[in-house]
Design a protein around this motif. Structure first.
Motif, short mmCIF file in Angstrom:
data_model
loop_
_atom_site.label_atom_id
_atom_site.label_comp_id
_atom_site.label_asym_id
_atom_site.label_seq_id
_atom_site.Cartn_x
_atom_site.Cartn_y
_atom_site.Cartn_z
N ARG A 28 1.82 -3.72 -3.02
CA ARG A 28 1.72 -2.39 -2.59
C ARG A 28 2.51 -1.72 -1.15
NH1 ARG A 28 -3.02 -1.59 -3.83
NH2 ARG A 28 -3.81 -1.60 -1.90
N GLN A 29 2.07 -2.80 -0.31
CA GLN A 29 2.58 -2.53 0.94
C GLN A 29 4.02 -2.77 1.11
OE1 GLN A 29 0.20 -5.15 3.21
NE2 GLN A 29 -1.78 -4.11 2.58
N GLU A 30 4.45 -3.54 0.57
CA GLU A 30 6.01 -3.67 0.50
C GLU A 30 6.80 -2.61 0.05
OE1 GLU A 30 7.18 -7.56 -1.34
OE2 GLU A 30 6.27 -8.77 0.49
N ARG A 31 6.44 -2.17 -1.00
CA ARG A 31 6.81 -0.79 -1.72
C ARG A 31 6.63 0.53 -0.73
NH1 ARG A 31 5.74 -0.90 -8.16
NH2 ARG A 31 6.50 -3.11 -8.50
N ARG B 171 4.23 10.11 3.51
CA ARG B 171 2.91 10.91 3.80
C ARG B 171 1.72 10.23 2.96
NH1 ARG B 171 3.04 14.92 6.90
NH2 ARG B 171 0.83 15.79 6.30
N VAL B 172 0.60 10.28 3.59
CA VAL B 172 -0.64 9.57 2.70
C VAL B 172 -0.70 10.34 1.39
CG1 VAL B 172 -2.90 9.34 2.55
CG2 VAL B 172 -1.76 8.91 4.69
N ALA B 173 -0.72 11.43 1.39
CA ALA B 173 -0.84 12.38 -0.23
C ALA B 173 0.28 11.88 -1.03
CB ALA B 173 -0.81 13.87 0.21
N GLN B 174 1.43 11.80 -0.66
CA GLN B 174 2.50 11.32 -1.58
C GLN B 174 2.29 10.09 -2.10
OE1 GLN B 174 5.68 11.97 1.23
NE2 GLN B 174 6.19 13.92 0.37
N LEU B 175 1.93 9.10 -0.96
CA LEU B 175 1.79 7.58 -1.50
C LEU B 175 0.53 7.60 -2.54
CD1 LEU B 175 2.54 6.11 1.88
CD2 LEU B 175 3.78 6.00 0.00
N THR B 176 -0.57 8.02 -2.34
CA THR B 176 -1.70 8.06 -3.13
C THR B 176 -1.24 8.54 -4.61
OG1 THR B 176 -2.21 10.37 -2.71
CG2 THR B 176 -3.63 8.58 -1.46
N ALA B 177 -0.52 9.57 -4.68
CA ALA B 177 0.15 10.11 -5.89
C ALA B 177 0.83 8.93 -6.55
CB ALA B 177 0.81 11.34 -5.71
N GLN B 178 1.96 8.43 -5.87
CA GLN B 178 2.63 7.43 -6.43
C GLN B 178 2.07 6.16 -6.91
OE1 GLN B 178 5.89 6.10 -3.51
NE2 GLN B 178 6.38 4.53 -4.83
N PHE B 179 0.87 5.77 -6.09
CA PHE B 179 0.39 4.56 -6.36
C PHE B 179 -0.94 4.60 -7.29
CE2 PHE B 179 3.42 3.49 -2.80
CZ PHE B 179 4.02 2.51 -3.56
N VAL C 56 -3.87 5.35 -6.04
CA VAL C 56 -5.08 4.91 -5.57
C VAL C 56 -5.81 5.78 -4.54
CG1 VAL C 56 -4.38 2.46 -5.81
CG2 VAL C 56 -3.63 3.92 -3.50
N SER C 57 -6.74 5.52 -3.79
CA SER C 57 -7.33 6.41 -2.84
C SER C 57 -6.62 6.56 -1.51
CB SER C 57 -8.64 5.90 -2.61
OG SER C 57 -8.75 4.76 -1.99
N GLU C 58 -7.03 7.53 -0.71
CA GLU C 58 -6.46 7.80 0.65
C GLU C 58 -6.76 6.50 1.41
OE1 GLU C 58 -6.82 11.42 2.28
OE2 GLU C 58 -5.62 12.67 0.63
N MET C 59 -8.14 6.32 1.19
CA MET C 59 -8.70 5.15 1.94
C MET C 59 -7.85 3.89 1.79
SD MET C 59 -10.83 4.39 4.48
CE MET C 59 -12.00 5.73 4.22
N THR C 60 -7.34 3.47 0.64
CA THR C 60 -6.58 2.37 0.29
C THR C 60 -5.19 2.57 1.17
OG1 THR C 60 -7.74 1.66 -1.67
CG2 THR C 60 -5.64 1.12 -1.54
N ILE C 61 -4.58 3.80 0.95
CA ILE C 61 -3.41 3.74 1.53
C ILE C 61 -3.50 3.64 3.14
CG2 ILE C 61 -1.38 5.62 1.86
CD1 ILE C 61 -1.24 4.41 -0.92
N ARG C 62 -4.50 4.21 3.52
CA ARG C 62 -4.59 4.02 5.04
C ARG C 62 -4.81 2.66 5.63
NH1 ARG C 62 -4.97 9.31 6.92
NH2 ARG C 62 -5.67 11.00 5.44
#
Length: 267
Positions: A6-9, A21-29, A31-37
């Motif tokens: 996920r980090q590589e993507r 942006r965090v919001a875009q990444l949570t929707a894409q993957f 997962v939660s905002e905490m995970t993306i952060r």
């Protein structure tokens, strides 16, 4: 999906768009905002992105920055393995093959290390490439240059140069820190650029192995023009405009499909 994948993507998206942006990444993957952060914290700690309020941007990287071998080897692992398999299939029995100090070239050496291609002699300035070959196995013979060790575990300087200038290679496998139309193939290390140049001058054919994330990345020193490349092996993530820019200069382009493990051969 594993956290590293996920980090590589995420990193690929930041490199493609310049930011995410965090919001875009949570929707894409999904997962939660905490995970993306946490993912962004990890990428920021490795110097791969700059974490900012609400997301991440490309790091403010100098053209002289040179990541270490261990850090680079963890990036784009699936792409590097697929590229390595394709490149290894281009090597013929009995050849003397040069290898540079990049992590993708190292992956190609690992593919050849078991001795599936017989009668090979590997010539390299890379400590990692040399140690990828089992000295007690049926794999290739290895000639390792001496020289000064860089952060990429490459050997450079007068000793390495004198060795490479005295040898002739059937093929040379090189990676690159970055490549684009305005710069060609680049590296942040001037001495590594010099030995890459010496290896190219002594090789009958140049095979460049570089994943698509290297497109548009520049280093301090250019060591090859695109029209000197006989074969470029990269992945299908290479942008369409990049393919158009490269097709007129490079002998052949092999685009590897990481998911399917196949490659499309260009002109």
């Amino acid at each position: 999906m594993l956290a590293r994948e996920r980090q590589e993507r995420i990193l690929s998206r930041v490199r493609a768009d310049g930011s995410a942006r965090v919001a875009q990444l949570t929707a894409q993957f999904g997962v939660s905002e905490m995970t993306i952060r946490r993912d962004l914290d990890q990428l920021d700690s490795e110097g791969l992105v700059d974490k900012v309020h609400g997301g991440a941007t490309m790091p403010r990287q100098a053209v002289t920055d040179e990541p270490g071998f261990s850090r680079k080897s963890q990036l784009k692992m699936a792409e590097k393995r697929a590229i390595a398999r394709e490149a290894a299939a281009l090597i013929r029995p009995g050849w003397a093959v040069g290898f540079g100090g990049g992590t993708t070239a190292w992956q190609v050496a690992q593919e050849l290390g078991a001795g599936a291609v017989t009668g090979l002699t590997i010539v390299t300035n890379s400590i990692q490439v040399a140690t990828a070959i089992d000295p007690e196995g049926a794999g290739p013979n290895v000639i390792l240059t001496g020289g000064l060790r860089t952060p990429s575990d490459a050997l450079v300087g007068p000793v390495a140069l004198n060795t490479m200038r005295s040898l002739h290679l059937d093929a040379l496998v090189l990676g690159a820190h970055g490549f684009d139309p305005g710069r060609g193939l680049t590296t942040p290390n001037l001495m590594e650029s010099e030995i890459n140049r010496a290896m190219i001058d002594g090789a009958n054919r140049l095979i460049v192995v570089a994943d698509s994330s290297k497109w548009g990345v520049g280093g301090l020193a250019t060591f090859a023009r695109f029209d000197e490349i006989d074969i470029l092996v990269t992945d299908t993530g290479l942008p369409r405009d990049a393919r158009t820019a490269l097709e007129g200069a490079i002998g052949a382009i092999h685009l590897v499909d990481v998911q399917g493990g196949t490659a499309d051969e260009g002109h």
